[in-house]
Design an enzyme around this catalytic site. Sequence first.
Site, PDB file in Angstrom:
ATOM      1  N   ASN A 183      -3.779  10.654  16.528  1.00 54.02           N
ATOM      2  CA  ASN A 183      -5.078  10.666  16.024  1.00 54.02           C
ATOM      3  C   ASN A 183      -5.996  10.999  17.077  1.00 54.02           C
ATOM      4  O   ASN A 183      -6.542  10.086  17.911  1.00 54.02           O
ATOM      5  CB  ASN A 183      -5.611   9.392  15.110  1.00 54.02           C
ATOM      6  CG  ASN A 183      -7.068   9.434  14.883  1.00 54.02           C
ATOM      7  OD1 ASN A 183      -7.763  10.693  14.991  1.00 54.02           O
ATOM      8  ND2 ASN A 183      -7.544   8.240  14.357  1.00 54.02           N
ATOM      9  N   LYS A 224      -9.042  11.618  17.036  1.00 51.57           N
ATOM     10  CA  LYS A 224     -10.419  11.203  17.045  1.00 51.57           C
ATOM     11  C   LYS A 224     -11.293  12.329  17.547  1.00 51.57           C
ATOM     12  O   LYS A 224     -11.244  13.498  17.276  1.00 51.57           O
ATOM     13  CB  LYS A 224     -10.691  10.045  17.683  1.00 51.57           C
ATOM     14  CG  LYS A 224      -9.788   9.008  17.224  1.00 51.57           C
ATOM     15  CD  LYS A 224     -10.123   7.367  17.628  1.00 51.57           C
ATOM     16  CE  LYS A 224      -8.729   6.692  17.591  1.00 51.57           C
ATOM     17  NZ  LYS A 224      -9.270   5.051  17.479  1.00 51.57           N
ATOM     18  N   HIS A 279      -9.341   5.561   7.708  1.00 56.32           N
ATOM     19  CA  HIS A 279      -9.197   4.895   8.862  1.00 56.32           C
ATOM     20  C   HIS A 279     -10.288   3.990   9.123  1.00 56.32           C
ATOM     21  O   HIS A 279     -11.533   4.150   8.659  1.00 56.32           O
ATOM     22  CB  HIS A 279      -9.456   6.046  10.284  1.00 56.32           C
ATOM     23  CG  HIS A 279      -8.978   5.689  11.459  1.00 56.32           C
ATOM     24  ND1 HIS A 279     -10.094   4.610  12.298  1.00 56.32           N
ATOM     25  CD2 HIS A 279      -7.918   5.485  12.149  1.00 56.32           C
ATOM     26  CE1 HIS A 279      -9.606   4.487  13.520  1.00 56.32           C
ATOM     27  NE2 HIS A 279      -8.053   4.666  13.320  1.00 56.32           N
ATOM     28  N   GLU A 316     -12.439   3.161  11.323  1.00 55.43           N
ATOM     29  CA  GLU A 316     -13.477   3.980  11.932  1.00 55.43           C
ATOM     30  C   GLU A 316     -14.514   4.556  10.931  1.00 55.43           C
ATOM     31  O   GLU A 316     -15.610   4.220  11.069  1.00 55.43           O
ATOM     32  CB  GLU A 316     -13.246   4.656  13.169  1.00 55.43           C
ATOM     33  CG  GLU A 316     -12.898   3.977  14.524  1.00 55.43           C
ATOM     34  CD  GLU A 316     -11.845   4.840  15.329  1.00 55.43           C
ATOM     35  OE1 GLU A 316     -11.872   6.017  15.132  1.00 55.43           O
ATOM     36  OE2 GLU A 316     -11.271   3.935  16.236  1.00 55.43           O
ATOM     37  N   GLU A 335      -3.301  -1.116  10.245  1.00 53.42           N
ATOM     38  CA  GLU A 335      -3.893  -0.702  11.744  1.00 53.42           C
ATOM     39  C   GLU A 335      -4.792  -1.924  11.707  1.00 53.42           C
ATOM     40  O   GLU A 335      -5.662  -1.833  11.336  1.00 53.42           O
ATOM     41  CB  GLU A 335      -4.525   0.499  11.760  1.00 53.42           C
ATOM     42  CG  GLU A 335      -3.790   1.787  11.881  1.00 53.42           C
ATOM     43  CD  GLU A 335      -4.433   2.662  12.610  1.00 53.42           C
ATOM     44  OE1 GLU A 335      -3.822   3.297  13.430  1.00 53.42           O
ATOM     45  OE2 GLU A 335      -5.673   3.242  12.207  1.00 53.42           O
ATOM     46  N   GLY A 355      -7.494   0.432  19.861  1.00 55.58           N
ATOM     47  CA  GLY A 355      -8.600   1.113  21.119  1.00 55.58           C
ATOM     48  C   GLY A 355      -8.787  -0.113  22.052  1.00 55.58           C
ATOM     49  O   GLY A 355      -9.617  -0.153  22.889  1.00 55.58           O
TER      50      GLY A 355
HETATM   51  C1  PEP Z   1      -6.206   4.553  15.916  1.00 51.23           C
HETATM   52  O1  PEP Z   1      -7.218   4.794  16.128  1.00 51.23           O
HETATM   53  O2  PEP Z   1      -5.748   4.844  14.841  1.00 51.23           O
HETATM   54  C2  PEP Z   1      -5.264   3.752  16.889  1.00 51.23           C
HETATM   55  C3  PEP Z   1      -4.263   3.189  16.577  1.00 51.23           C
HETATM   56  O3  PEP Z   1      -5.975   4.007  18.172  1.00 51.23           O
HETATM   57  P1  PEP Z   1      -5.437   3.184  19.441  1.00 51.23           P
HETATM   58  O4  PEP Z   1      -3.965   3.648  19.705  1.00 51.23           O
HETATM   59  O5  PEP Z   1      -6.319   3.914  20.646  1.00 51.23           O
HETATM   60  O6  PEP Z   1      -5.388   1.790  19.277  1.00 51.23           O
END
Ligand code: PEP
Length: 256
Positions: free
Chosen positions: A9, A11, A95, A97, A167, A173
Site C-alpha cells: 500500500n 498510500k 483502511h 487511515e 491491521e 507505521g
Molecule cells: C498499512 O498502512 O497498511 C501498513 C501496514 O503500514 P506499515 O507497514 O507502514 O505499518
Amino acid sequence: MRTPIIAGNWKLNKTPHEAIELVTELKREVSDVEGVDIVVCPVAVALTDVNDVVRDSNIELGAQNLFWEDAGAFTGEMSGPIIKAAGCKYVIIGHSERRQYFGETNETVNKRIRAALNSGLIPIVCVGESLEEREGDQTFDVVRDHVTGALSGFTADEVAAMVIAYEPVWAIGTGKTATPDQAQEVHQYIRGLLKELYNEEVSGAVRLQYGGSVKPDNIEELIAQPDIDGALVGGASLKSDSFAGIVKGAISKVTG
Ligand code: PEP
C-alpha cells in the site's frame, strides 16, 4: 492451500514517474518468484502507468479505495468500473487511515465492498483495533464488529473470494509489530468468526493478511503462523529491495 498474498500500500506517496521507477525495479527483483501473489497499490493517478509496467509480469495491481457509485456527479471519486479499466484486480477497502481521517464506517465499507464485487475486483478488507481498544481488552469485540459490519449481506461464495487484512492500528507505521502470537490469535479469531457466520469452507478459503510494520526480517515468523496468509505492507513497500525481501520471505509459507 491458500496462496500467500503480499500487497504493498503505497498510500499518498510516489508521483507517476516515481511509481514507474519503483515498480520497474521491483519487477526485476521478484521476476523469479512463484507461488506468492504480489500486489502493488499506487496512488490513483499512477494506476495506468504502473499497469503498463506490470502487464504480463507476476505483479498485480490494486487501488487504495473506491466509491460505491459507478459514475455520476461525485467530484474527486474513483469507481469500480474505472479502477477495473485501469488494470486493477484488487482494491483496499476500509483502511484505518480512511476510517480515521475520511469518516469511513462499517456501513460505507460494506457499500464499497459491494461495488468492488460488482466490478469484478477482489476487495482487501481492513479491520483492526486501536491502542486504546487493545488496552481496554476490546480487540476481539472491535474485530468482530468490523468483520460482521463489512461482510453483512454477502453470500458465502462472495466472502470466500475476499482478502481480509488484520491491521492493529497501533502497529501501522509505528515500527511496533504485533508479535507472531498476538497476530495469530486475532487471525484465528477471524477464521473462527467466518466459520460461525458462514461455514468451514469459507473460513478455510479466505486469505488473511497481517498488516503493521511488516519488514523483511519479521515476515517469515509472521507468515509461519497457521492463519496468516500474507501481509499488507505500508512503509516497507516504498523501496523495491525491502518489498522484494518481504515477498521472498513469504515463499517460506509455500516451501515450508
Ligand atoms: C498499512 O498502512 O497498511 C501498513 C501496514 O503500514 P506499515 O507497514 O507502514 O505499518
